[in-house]
Scaffold this motif. Structure first.
Motif, PDB file in Angstrom:
ATOM      1  N   LEU A  47       8.088   4.056  14.770  1.00 46.48           N
ATOM      2  CA  LEU A  47       7.029   4.298  13.642  1.00 46.48           C
ATOM      3  C   LEU A  47       7.511   4.198  12.245  1.00 46.48           C
ATOM      4  O   LEU A  47       8.718   4.621  12.031  1.00 46.48           O
ATOM      5  N   PRO A  48       6.694   3.834  11.181  1.00 48.72           N
ATOM      6  CA  PRO A  48       7.361   4.018   9.912  1.00 48.72           C
ATOM      7  C   PRO A  48       7.371   5.435   9.497  1.00 48.72           C
ATOM      8  O   PRO A  48       6.554   6.215  10.049  1.00 48.72           O
ATOM      9  N   MET A  49       8.269   5.876   8.674  1.00 46.56           N
ATOM     10  CA  MET A  49       8.306   7.217   8.200  1.00 46.56           C
ATOM     11  C   MET A  49       7.197   7.520   7.442  1.00 46.56           C
ATOM     12  O   MET A  49       6.858   8.550   7.677  1.00 46.56           O
ATOM     13  N   ALA A  50       6.425   6.873   6.805  1.00 42.29           N
ATOM     14  CA  ALA A  50       5.479   7.154   5.945  1.00 42.29           C
ATOM     15  C   ALA A  50       4.605   5.985   5.569  1.00 42.29           C
ATOM     16  O   ALA A  50       5.246   4.834   5.406  1.00 42.29           O
ATOM     17  N   SER A  51       3.400   5.916   5.406  1.00 36.60           N
ATOM     18  CA  SER A  51       2.650   5.032   4.700  1.00 36.60           C
ATOM     19  C   SER A  51       1.825   5.400   3.780  1.00 36.60           C
ATOM     20  O   SER A  51       1.461   6.490   3.689  1.00 36.60           O
ATOM     21  N   ILE A  52       2.197   4.767   2.221  1.00 42.63           N
ATOM     22  CA  ILE A  52       1.738   5.015   1.246  1.00 42.63           C
ATOM     23  C   ILE A  52       0.589   4.060   0.748  1.00 42.63           C
ATOM     24  O   ILE A  52       0.723   3.013   0.721  1.00 42.63           O
ATOM     25  N   GLY A  53      -0.821   4.653   0.708  1.00 42.04           N
ATOM     26  CA  GLY A  53      -1.793   3.722   0.615  1.00 42.04           C
ATOM     27  C   GLY A  53      -2.295   3.901  -0.932  1.00 42.04           C
ATOM     28  O   GLY A  53      -1.562   4.465  -1.699  1.00 42.04           O
ATOM     29  N   TYR A  54      -2.913   2.718  -1.286  1.00 41.05           N
ATOM     30  CA  TYR A  54      -3.513   2.680  -2.705  1.00 41.05           C
ATOM     31  C   TYR A  54      -4.398   3.908  -3.171  1.00 41.05           C
ATOM     32  O   TYR A  54      -4.045   4.714  -4.316  1.00 41.05           O
ATOM     33  N   GLY A  55      -4.894   4.659  -2.189  1.00 37.92           N
ATOM     34  CA  GLY A  55      -5.915   5.725  -2.811  1.00 37.92           C
ATOM     35  C   GLY A  55      -5.033   7.214  -2.897  1.00 37.92           C
ATOM     36  O   GLY A  55      -5.482   8.013  -3.286  1.00 37.92           O
ATOM     37  N   GLN A  56      -3.849   7.150  -2.228  1.00 39.15           N
ATOM     38  CA  GLN A  56      -2.986   8.169  -2.410  1.00 39.15           C
ATOM     39  C   GLN A  56      -2.669   8.813  -3.311  1.00 39.15           C
ATOM     40  O   GLN A  56      -2.166   8.102  -4.458  1.00 39.15           O
TER      41      GLN A  56
ATOM     42  N   ALA B  33      -0.733  10.483  -6.441  1.00 36.38           N
ATOM     43  CA  ALA B  33       0.602  11.076  -6.854  1.00 36.38           C
ATOM     44  C   ALA B  33       0.779  12.367  -6.658  1.00 36.38           C
ATOM     45  O   ALA B  33      -0.175  13.123  -7.077  1.00 36.38           O
ATOM     46  N   GLU B  34       1.951  12.827  -6.536  1.00 37.54           N
ATOM     47  CA  GLU B  34       2.137  14.214  -6.805  1.00 37.54           C
ATOM     48  C   GLU B  34       2.156  14.702  -8.261  1.00 37.54           C
ATOM     49  O   GLU B  34       2.760  14.190  -9.023  1.00 37.54           O
TER      50      GLU B  34
END
Lengths: 109, 816
Positions: free
Chosen positions: B804-813, B815-816
């Motif tokens: 499994l990937p560790m995380a998936s960062i999408g466009y809509g996510q 930013a912190e």
């Protein structure tokens, strides 16, 4: 520059790697035997092999396709080979990991 | 625009020219080569080691077929050009191929000179020029009969030594009073003759050949004085002549060779010539260094650069006969305006002579001890005034200026621009800086990066000394090849010490055996992991991070990062249920390619890593386990249908194959292990090129091993004949365990067997029932821990993080 949470250092095996999917391709996140963490593009400069699948030793990884050795610190190929991958800024906040992606990428949608 | 460059000839000079040209002006030319020899470019200087058996043809290839493909070069092998039409700008080969050119390079080399004596055309008379000649000599040498070599020059003596080494009774005939008279003075020639005679080669000087005699084939040589010397093979090595016939017919200016200017251009502005066929500044050349200089100059002009100009330089001569040290350079004739310095040590067989003119070295002959050759060459080249060191000059560089007497000192004291490799024009500074910059530690690496010692190899000693100087004690050419750069120990030492010291983890091995890196590298870690798995099956916890990706995720990585999956199909036997399950998996996961393998099973290619556990889950439901097609371990047991179906079958080969596979699956081995069982000597399962094979016969089971059908092709060796299936299994298992315990990681069984000897293996496995049983028992014990299906383990959640990937960062996510 925007920081994205990607998980905890414990999610990555010692001398191992995981990959993070981003809109601009996969990023490989490595954890060395010394508990250092690095992030680089998951794409060997030679033939595009997935570096996250390689064997991690000291601060380097050996590509699984044709054994190029890539420095995790600089992204540059070591030894007789020449080439480099992009390194990605990474923050380790007490085990919580964040990577920096350019805002351009995030705003793309 | 791309111009058409046609090259006639494919020897070392045009080969080197192309290397330069591809570097300087890639893509400028579409290149076509016509080679009269039916092969690629190889190192002609190394034919003597091929003749003597020190090298194989494969080892002396300079440009393999892949090189021509990679650079888009068309190579016509076995095409001799028979005509050049300068008006139409075309060349035509003897097979009728006509090719047009914008620029033409003639590199037809030279032809051996044939003495115009009666009998010169008899079968059994050969020259020494190319690989075909070497093969003809090797064939003749099998007779172990008498050979005569006409010509006591460099080539003739190398041929004589090679033939003698192959067991022939050799006589060398030389027309002059001493051997190698063009390179050696009489004193050195005499020492050389004594050395060769000591090796059983007869030498006749001042011997004029009158005729070659024989009825239908060579039977001997008749000398001017009437003596007859019997021989079944005559090698003519009396010199070479530039091959200029083609150029002459084309109307180019010819003298001794094809006349070219200092830019290697012939009298036709579109045609260049280089190599042994070219005459530049009134000289023709036969040694490789000036030919490579021609290649450099010609490439530069073809790339459109002006100004490169061929410069004459003397080239040292060395004889490539193992154990004979000989060096000659420049002019060493006597003369009124010359002085000489001579050193003789008769008992040590050393002779050194320097010829001086006006306090400068103009010639050198060294015999028996040649280490200072490079230094004398340097002094001569630079026209150094030697009057200051005249008293000690002959003793060599180490004796100058009070320097300590150290064998390395001579090399250390050489200036950076001193030439080390004459063939390739590589100087000391370049070698040292390349070793340092690129971190080179092995001779082969230095050859790859600098080309030094990559042609004739006679400077190998100097290059190794430079490596020792640069790398210090860490370089020891005589030492065992270390496992990798993390340790000085070889594989065998490491294996021995793991057992002797009871080391049971990778960190323990690295600590106790003083590893030089903190956690090894991609070469040593998988090896150590295997050794520990093999030696401590019950105690050692397999380190997955030290396994190559395929063994970590139990599938085969493909070039695009997807994986292939091969389920085990016992003995290559399947049924409708299994096939249906495979078909369903293919549809469900949209698997792009389904392929039948050479090991009688089915490969599913193009699976995303994340899908692997789900694919395995479905396959598992149909009863499949991993085929371990990725493992340095037991792969397949290929079978034929045997006595159940085949009208020729003598035993149940399918049943035995399945039994072996069920017994041995899951075991890790030093390299992959492929087996086969054939039901009769017709051998439909191709058991005789496998790591281990069985040929069933009426009287039992013939066990074979150490075959290869990959990088190398090799038929198996017979281990022995046994009567029953049980015995066959015990022998195969014991042999496998012996291999597991002794071989080096990644060493296939045929290489291991060659290294330790077939007889030793037969002695332990066939001859010693106690040993065989002990090996068998250790394998059985190890299988208790190895026979766990890795696929079902992962289906139930083991190593979930791998897939499994560790995380998936999408466009809509956000930013912190």
């Amino acid at each position: 520059m925007n920081w994205f949470a990607i998980g905890n250092i414990a999610d990555i095996p010692l001398r191992g790697a995981r990959c993070v999917k981003t809109p601009q391709g996969k990023i490989a996140v490595f954890r060395t035997a010394e508990n250092e963490v690095f992030a680089i593009e998951d794409h060997c400069p030679h033939k595009g092999g997935p570096l996250s699948q390689g064997i991690v030793h000291a601060k380097a990884v050996t590509c699984p396709l044709h054994n190029w050795v890539i420095s995790l610190e600089t992204g540059k190929a070591l030894g007789a080979d020449e080439g480099a991958v992009k390194t990605i800024a990474l923050k380790n906040d007490g085990g919580a990991l964040f990577i920096a992606l350019e805002s351009l990428m995030v705003a793309a949608e | 625009m791309t111009e058409k460059l046609v090259i006639i000839g494919n020897g070392m000079a045009p080969g080197r020219m192309l290397e330069h040209l591809l570097e300087k002006a890639p893509g400028q030319y579409a290149v076509t080569i016509f080679n009269a020899e039916p092969r690629v470019n190889y190192d002609r200087i190394m034919l003597s080691p091929v003749l003597s058996g020190e090298k194989d043809y494969e080892e002396i290839i300079i440009h393999g077929d892949g090189w021509y493909i990679k650079h888009g070069i068309t190579l016509y092998k076995g095409h001799r050009i028979v005509a050049i039409d300068r008006d139409a700008r075309t060349v035509t080969s003897d097979h009728g191929v006509t090719e047009s050119y914008d620029k033409l390079v003639i590199a037809t080399g030279s032809v051996p000179f044939i003495l115009p004596v009666p009998g010169k055309d008899l079968p059994g008379v050969i020259t020494y020029r190319d690989l075909d000649d070497v093969q003809a000599m090797l064939l003749a040498a099998q007779s172990r009969e008498k050979a005569v070599v006409i010509g006591g020059g460099l080539l003739g003596l190398e041929a004589a030594a090679g033939l003698a080494g192959r067991g022939m009774d050799v006589t060398v005939l030389h027309v002059m009073p001493t051997l190698m008279d063009r390179q050696l003075d009489p004193a050195a020639g005499y020492l050389l003759q004594k050395e060769l005679e000591g090796r059983g080669i007869k030498v006749l000087c001042k011997a004029n050949t009158r005729a070659i005699v024989g009825n239908g084939k060579v039977e001997g040589i008749e000398l001017e004085d009437g003596r007859i010397i019997p021989a079944t093979l005559v090698v003519m090595a009396v010199g070479i002549r530039p091959s200029v016939g083609l150029a002459r017919e084309a109307g180019l200016a010819i003298n001794r060779g094809i006349v070219v200017d200092h830019g290697m251009q012939t009298s036709d502005g579109s045609i260049w010539a280089l190599g042994e066929c070219a005459e530049v500044g009134g000289m023709v050349y036969g040694l490789v260094a000036p030919l490579y200089e021609m290649a450099r100059v010609a490439a530069s002009h073809l790339a459109g650069e002006q100004g490169a100009s061929f410069v004459h330089s003397d080239t040292p001569t060395k004889l490539k006969v193992t154990g004979i040290e000989l060096f000659s350079l420049g002019d060493f004739a006597d003369g009124d305006d010359r002085e000489e310095i001579v050193l003789r040590d008769a008992s040590a067989g050393v002779y050194k002579r320097l010829v001086l003119k006006g306090n400068k070295i103009i010639g050198t002959v060294l015999y028996g001890e040649t280490a200072d050759g490079a230094w004398f060459n340097d002094l001569k080249k630079k026209q150094t005034d030697i009057s200051e060191m005249r008293e000690t000059l002959i003793f060599g560089q180490a004796y100058q200026g009070g320097a300590p007497l150290d064998p390395m000192a001579a090399v250390a004291a050489l200036p950076d621009d001193a030439e080390i490799c004459g063939c390739n024009g590589v100087c000391k500074g370049r070698i040292v800086s390349t070793i340092t910059e690129k971190g080179l530690t092995a001779l082969d690496e230095v050859r790859a990066h600098t080309k030094a010692s990559a042609s004739c190899g006679s400077c190998t000693g100097l290059v190794e000394q430079l490596m020792t100087l640069t790398l210090g004690d860490s370089y020891n050419p005589a030492a065992v090849q270390p496992m990798c750069r993390c340790t000085d120990l070889g594989h065998d030492d490491v294996r021995r010490l793991i057992k002797a010291k009871g080391l049971k983890t990778i960190p323990a091995v690295m600590q106790e055996l003083e590893w030089k890196t903190s956690c090894g590298c991609a070469k040593c870690r998988p090896a150590l992991n295997y050794y520990l798995v093999c030696d401590w099956p019950d105690d050692y916890a397999d380190d997955y991070q030290s396994r190559f990706i395929n063994e970590r995720v139990h599938a085969n990585i493909q070039k695009d990062g997807t994986y292939s999956v091969v389920p085990r199909m016992w003995g290559g036997v399947t049924n409708s249920g299994e096939l249906r399950a495979i078909a369903d998996v293919v549809d469900k996961f949209e698997i792009p390619l389904v392929k039948v393998t050479g090991g009688q099973r089915i490969d599913l290619l193009g699976i995303e890593k994340e899908d692997l556990p789900a694919v395995w889950a479905d396959l598992g439901k149909a009863g499949f386990i991993s085929g371990q097609a990725y493992a340095k371990g037991l792969r397949t047991v290929k079978t034929c249908v045997g006595s159940d179906w085949c009208r020729f079958g003598t035993q149940d080969s399918t049943g035995l194959g399945i039994r072996i596979e069920k017994f041995m699956w899951g075991s890790w081995t030093p390299a992959k292990l492929k087996l086969a069982v054939s039901g009769c000597p017709r051998n439909c399962a191709e058991a005789t090129c496998k790591d281990i094979g069985v040929i069933c016969v009426d009287s039992g089971f013939e066990i074979h091993f150490a075959g290869a059908a990959g990088l190398d092709i090799k038929g198996t060796e017979v281990l022995g004949l046994v009567k029953s299936e049980d015995e066959a299994l015990e022998h195969i298992v014991a042999l496998t365990q012996m291999y597991r315990e002794q071989a080096r990681y990644l060493e296939r069984i045929y290489k291991w067997a060659k290294r330790i000897g077939l007889d030793e293996i037969r002695r332990q496995i066939i001859g010693d029932a106690g040993k065989r049983k002990a090996y068998y028992d250790r394998f059985v014990f190890s299988q208790k821990f190895a026979q766990v299906d890795p696929w079902s383990e992962r289906v139930s959640g083991k190593d979930k993080h791998e897939f499994l990937p560790m995380a998936s960062i999408g466009y809509g996510q956000a930013a912190e």
